[in-house]
Design a protein around this motif. Structure first.
Motif, mmCIF file in Angstrom:
data_model
loop_
_atom_site.group_PDB
_atom_site.id
_atom_site.type_symbol
_atom_site.label_atom_id
_atom_site.label_comp_id
_atom_site.label_asym_id
_atom_site.label_seq_id
_atom_site.Cartn_x
_atom_site.Cartn_y
_atom_site.Cartn_z
ATOM 1 N N THR A 215 37.233 -1.762 -1.626
ATOM 2 C CA THR A 215 38.419 -1.408 -2.152
ATOM 3 C C THR A 215 38.959 -0.154 -1.850
ATOM 4 O OG1 THR A 215 40.062 -1.428 -3.867
ATOM 5 C CG2 THR A 215 37.771 -0.924 -4.382
ATOM 6 N N THR B 264 46.887 -0.843 -1.573
ATOM 7 C CA THR B 264 45.438 -1.204 -2.133
ATOM 8 C C THR B 264 44.992 -2.187 -1.162
ATOM 9 O OG1 THR B 264 45.575 -0.126 -3.771
ATOM 10 C CG2 THR B 264 43.697 -1.396 -3.583
ATOM 11 N N SER C 183 42.554 2.674 -1.007
ATOM 12 C CA SER C 183 43.988 3.063 -0.796
ATOM 13 C C SER C 183 44.267 2.954 0.729
ATOM 14 C CB SER C 183 44.454 3.773 -1.400
ATOM 15 O OG SER C 183 43.965 5.145 -1.119
ATOM 16 N N ASP D 277 44.808 -6.948 -6.822
ATOM 17 C CA ASP D 277 45.487 -5.557 -7.051
ATOM 18 C C ASP D 277 46.935 -5.442 -6.909
ATOM 19 O OD1 ASP D 277 42.928 -4.172 -7.509
ATOM 20 O OD2 ASP D 277 42.541 -4.504 -5.535
#
Length: 438
Positions: A166, A150, A168, A117
């Motif tokens: 995953t 992220t 933020s 990411d």
């Protein structure tokens, strides 16, 4: 080795050892060499990914090297993690990639390659979580502007890498917050439209399932200025969160974890609001006892009717007492810019004020009684050059601390053990009450 590989390895060696094109010609004539293991890893990477690559370095945390060599599958042997970007990819393709290399008969070989990411590697952590024996590779990444972050958690096994989580984030860490001997993955996220700022902790069970514990924070925090672990009573560890609110000031929230889950010290927003102060006044263990104090500014005696632009301030240091409540521990003069704190002795409480001598650029602490500023008790000065330092030492200033080009000095005017007001300090007192934070 091909010429392109040799050139790339040379550039890598220069960057790893802190060399730059500002170095002398003699240094560039004899560049430092990669270690044998680093060279083998790099060669195996370019064999798999090509020579048109640029290595990416984590920007913070324990792992800052281009090569992370750890046992990430629990087989007793080390694997290598390398972050890089392909210079030949199109704009639509994700440029940041993760390559895992393993050893076969003593030789490194790329075994898997996957896109990551974002475009920058912010932080890498490698740890078990909860009761599960699995080794987790935790990677925080960001876009070029570093504003959107992220975090992803990967599991590497049998030559393949799998993303298991995953999210933020604004802040991430791995810590044993509840003190049970097992690590948790800790994540903080700032306030956004329709979503409050929050703290989350994750544990992994024996089956590989994540268990989430969360609590909302006490303010509309948009970013986090400082995060420090410290005691909050009875040996319990808490995370002191100095967060930036929408006003630009900072305030503190404190979270901790126990058998009931993730909790916060301040049950109401009003309690946290009592810690609001200007940016830069971060929580700090001012007396070294393991418990952080929160610096909250107040107006000193004699400034109640003075315009805000002319006001000075005294800093009260608050701590969490055994009942979980904020209590004042010390008062002080705190120079955020110069990085020092002068703790007031008990005899000074509510009897001393502060003023600035603009002509001499000094802080003056004075007696204050019967609504009047009285005699000078102490002068504090930060010298930035040797001439001003020597000038003051020659007239009786005492040296408190030297830090780089800065020297911290104090002057005790007319000290006498017979002073009737009980406010005078000796040189030994001044040395004890002066704290350097810079």
């Amino acid at each position: 080795m091909k010429a392109s590989k040799i050139a790339a390895a040379l550039m890598l060696a220069l960057s790893l050892c802190g060399c730059s094109f500002g170095s002398s010609i003699d240094n560039l004539m004899t560049p430092p060499k990669l270690s044998m293991e680093q060279e083998q890893i790099y060669n195996a990477l370019t064999d798999a990914a090509g020579s048109s690559i640029s290595l990416k370095y984590p920007k913070s945390g324990s792992y800052l090297s281009a090569f992370i060599v750890e046992d990430i599958d629990g087989d007793g042997g080390s694997e290598a993690i390398v972050f890089y970007e392909k210079n030949s990819l199109t704009v639509d393709e994700n440029t940041l990639r993760i390559n895992i290399l393993d050893q076969f008969d003593g030789q490194w070989r790329s075994v898997c390659d996957t896109p990551a990411d974002g475009s920058e590697v912010e932080k890498v952590m490698i740890s078990q979580l909860g009761s599960n024996d699995r080794v987790n590779v935790i990677i925080g990444s960001s876009l070029v502007n570093r504003s959107e972050k992220t975090v992803s958690i990967y599991n590497y096994s049998d030559g393949t890498i799998e993303k298991t989580f995953t999210s933020s984030y604004s802040f991430i860490d791995v810590t044993d917050l509840d003190g049970n001997g097992e690590n948790e993955f800790l994540l903080l996220s700032g306030s956004t439209t329709g979503q409050a700022a929050a703290a989350e902790a994750y544990k992994l069970d024996d089956e590989g399932m994540y268990h989430k514990y969360s609590c909302e924070l006490s303010g509309s925090f948009t970013e986090f200025d400082s995060l420090v672990y410290g005691e909050i009573g009875d040996g319990q560890t808490g995370l002191y969160i100095d967060a930036v609110s929408g006003t630009g000031f900072i305030q503190t929230d404190i979270i901790y974890m126990d058998s009931s889950g993730l909790n916060k010290i301040f049950e109401t927003q009003e309690e946290s609001l009592s810690t609001v102060r200007p940016s830069g006044c971060n929580s700090y263990d001012v007396d070294g006892d393991g418990i952080l104090e929160i610096p909250v500014q107040t107006i000193p005696p004699g400034y109640e009717d003075v315009s805000e632009s002319e006001q000075m301030s005294i800093t009260n240091w608050l701590y969490i007492n055994s009942s979980g409540e904020l209590e004042q521990k010390y008062s002080s003069y705190y120079s955020v810019n110069d990085g020092y704190i002068f703790i007031f002795p008990e005899s000074w409480q509510n009897r001393v004020t502060v003023k600035r001598d603009a002509v001499n650029d000094e802080i003056v602490l004075c007696a204050y009684e019967n609504d009047q500023t009285g005699r000078e008790l102490l002068r504090l000065y930060c010298a930035s050059d040797s001439a001003s330092k020597e000038d003051r030492i020659s007239v009786g200033y005492m040296l408190l601390r030297t830090k780089g080009e800065y020297t911290y000095l104090a002057y005790i005017p007319g000290y006498s053990e017979t002073e009737s007001d009980g406010l005078s300090l000796s040189a030994a007192d001044v040395a004890v009450y002066f704290k350097f934070k810079g």
